[in-house]
Design an enzyme around this catalytic site. Structure first.
Site, short mmCIF file in Angstrom:
data_model
loop_
_atom_site.label_atom_id
_atom_site.label_comp_id
_atom_site.label_asym_id
_atom_site.label_seq_id
_atom_site.Cartn_x
_atom_site.Cartn_y
_atom_site.Cartn_z
N LYS A 56 0.82 -1.21 0.00
CA LYS A 56 0.00 0.00 0.00
C LYS A 56 0.86 1.26 0.00
O LYS A 56 2.08 1.18 0.05
CB LYS A 56 -0.97 -0.03 1.18
CG LYS A 56 -1.57 -1.40 1.44
CD LYS A 56 -2.42 -1.94 0.29
CE LYS A 56 -2.78 -3.39 0.58
NZ LYS A 56 -3.94 -3.88 -0.09
C1 LIG Z 1 -4.78 -4.91 0.67
C2 LIG Z 1 -6.21 -4.72 0.70
C3 LIG Z 1 -6.97 -5.09 1.82
C4 LIG Z 1 -6.39 -5.83 2.98
O1 LIG Z 1 -5.42 -5.13 3.65
P1 LIG Z 1 -4.57 -5.86 4.80
O2 LIG Z 1 -3.98 -4.71 5.54
O3 LIG Z 1 -3.56 -6.69 4.08
O4 LIG Z 1 -5.48 -6.68 5.61
C5 LIG Z 1 -8.33 -4.84 1.82
N1 LIG Z 1 -8.92 -4.26 0.77
C6 LIG Z 1 -8.24 -3.90 -0.33
C7 LIG Z 1 -8.97 -3.24 -1.46
C8 LIG Z 1 -6.87 -4.13 -0.42
O5 LIG Z 1 -6.20 -3.80 -1.51
#
Ligand SMILES: *Cc1c(COP(=O)(O)O)cnc(C)c1O
Length: 443
Positions: free
Chosen positions: A205
């Site tokens: 992210k």
């Molecule tokens: C990565 C992601 C998640 C999950 O995030 P985590 O922190 O890995 O649990 C949820 N929704 C979307 C759209 C994502 O890209």
């Protein structure tokens, strides 16, 4: 081989060195994060609620997020998946409820709904690859309690239309902004428009501590429920939130989704880098986009809902068909340009655990709920998602690119696209000729 041939045909790659890895926040980690974490370790206080010399990193992070995003409350948690589950529980959603999820998202969005004991129902996307507001009605029935809007890769959802649909039906909107921190819709930051917003700080992210997440809301009632759910039903630090609830009749059984002070320390420093990072990425994105469009006027790009607010983390090129997209992507890899097909070109419900409604529980709980309108998934249920996802090639935009990298990338993409388009045209022509010949023989 002539100098102009593509790398897949043995030519010289557009770039000799691979591009930087696609982890924007991680690639900007440095001394600042290291020092902040060292402070927590030296204080021997890695837990957020107490310790020998508590540094309050998670608390500072929450206050910084709330202030900078212009929202009343932010809660740090262990992941965005945890934040989604906490959000659903804060809203009182669970067994016997349905939640609308877009056909294109990371599996966590749908998985969190199931882990909250509700069941996802899927709505198709539009040209932006995000929820199509005009397809909400067909996904909706009176067992649906919420919509999770997921702005994919820095591109806002049509929030006005989604919010007004939800208000009309009396259901909630959760914004899953895991991929789009800092993206705006009509000037407003994503994550602050719906009833609850959730962020991710996983490696992929915008900002990261390896793992981590946050929940955002304006409602003191949902904030209290979120704090309780993420901390075994307890409501510590209630004075901090200005929420006056001295009795424990609100208590319920919860989880442990508490964020560690180590993550809090890293994220406090990562947070300071967001604005600068977004500005640099926008410059690179716009430069590459301008060169592509100038060189190939017929090129189709992914529809951006709010260009001014675009997060600019990934540029989407929509190819004429899936075979072209696969060939384009393969040829670009050979040029050392690290494009990719999102989720292998498949809608989220095609993952076997969702498609087959399999959980770790007996009787596939919670899918076994006797819904009045049964929940059925089929591989072809959202045709726009299947079609567009399989022919969209994404170019990640790293904040570490230099101007000259952008020139190389654009030139390489143009050369590959043109060559493959010419090949395709010639193929079509020779097919036409085949048909004419065959037709001629038959008559
Ligand atoms: C990565 C992601 C998640 C999950 O995030 P985590 O922190 O890995 O649990 C949820 N929704 C979307 C759209 C994502 O890209």
């Amino acid at each position: 081989m002539d100098n102009n041939s593509l790398a897949i045909y043995g030519g010289k790659p557009a770039r000799c060195a691979p591009l930087p890895p696609n982890y924007p926040g991680a690639m900007l980690m440095g001394r600042e994060e290291a020092d902040e974490v060292a402070g927590v370790l030296q204080a021997q206080s890695p837990f957020r609620y107490y310790g020998p010399n508590l540094q309050y990193k998670v608390r500072q992070l929450e206050q910084t997020i709330a202030t900078d995003m212009g929202i009343d409350y932010a809660l740090g948690v262990t992941s965005c998946t945890a934040a989604l589950i906490t959000a659903l529980k804060a809203l009182g959603i669970g067994y016997g409820d349905k939640v609308i999820v877009p056909a294109v998202t990371w599996i966590a969005t749908a998985g969190a709904v199931v882990c909250s004991h509700a069941v996802p129902v899927f709505a198709d996307v539009d040209d932006s690859l995000n929820l199509d507001p005009d397809r909400l009605e067909e996904a909706y029935d009176d067992e649906v309690k919420a919509i999770i809007a997921v702005p994919l890769l820095g591109n806002a959802c049509e929030m006005d239309a989604i919010m007004s649909f939800a208000r009309r039906k009396g259901i909630y909107v959760i914004e899953d902004v895991a991929q789009s921190l800092g993206t705006r819709y009509k000037g407003r930051l994503l994550g602050t428009i719906g009833d609850i917003g959730v962020l991710s700080f996983q490696l992929n992210k915008m900002l990261t501590a390896g793992e981590g997440g946050a929940l955002l809301t304006r409602s003191p009632e949902w904030m209290e429920r979120a704090v309780r759910y993420h901390d075994q039903g307890m409501f510590r630090d209630r004075a901090l939130y200005g929420i006056d609830s001295s009795d424990e009749t609100n208590a319920f059984v919860g989880q442990n989704f508490r964020m560690s002070e180590l993550s809090g320390a890293v994220l406090l420093k990562q947070w300071e880098k967001l604005g600068g990072m977004l500005a640099v990425m926008r410059r690179h994105y716009e430069r590459i986009e301008a060169e592509l469009v100038a060189a190939i006027p017929s090129l189709r790009l992914r529809t951006i809902v709010d260009r001014e607010g675009n997060g600019c983390s990934n540029l989407g090129i929509v190819c004429p068909d899936a075979a072209f997209a696969a060939a384009f992507n393969r040829a670009l890899q050979a040029e050392n340009i690290n494009t990719y097909l999102l989720y292998n070109g498949k809608p989220v419900y095609c993952t076997p655990q969702i498609l087959r409604q399999r959980t770790a529980d007996k009787d596939s709980f919670p899918f076994c709920y006797p819904f009045r309108h049964p929940v059925v998934y089929t591989e072809d249920m959202c045709p726009t998602a299947s079609d567009l996802l399989a022919r969209t090639v994404f170019l990640p935009i790293s904040p570490l690119l230099e101007q000259c990298d952008c020139v190389d990338i654009a030139a390489g993409m143009v050369r590959v696209y043109r060559t493959l388009s010419d090949e395709r045209e010639q193929n079509d022509l020779s097919h036409e000729q085949d048909k004419t010949i065959t037709g001629g023989t038959r008559s």
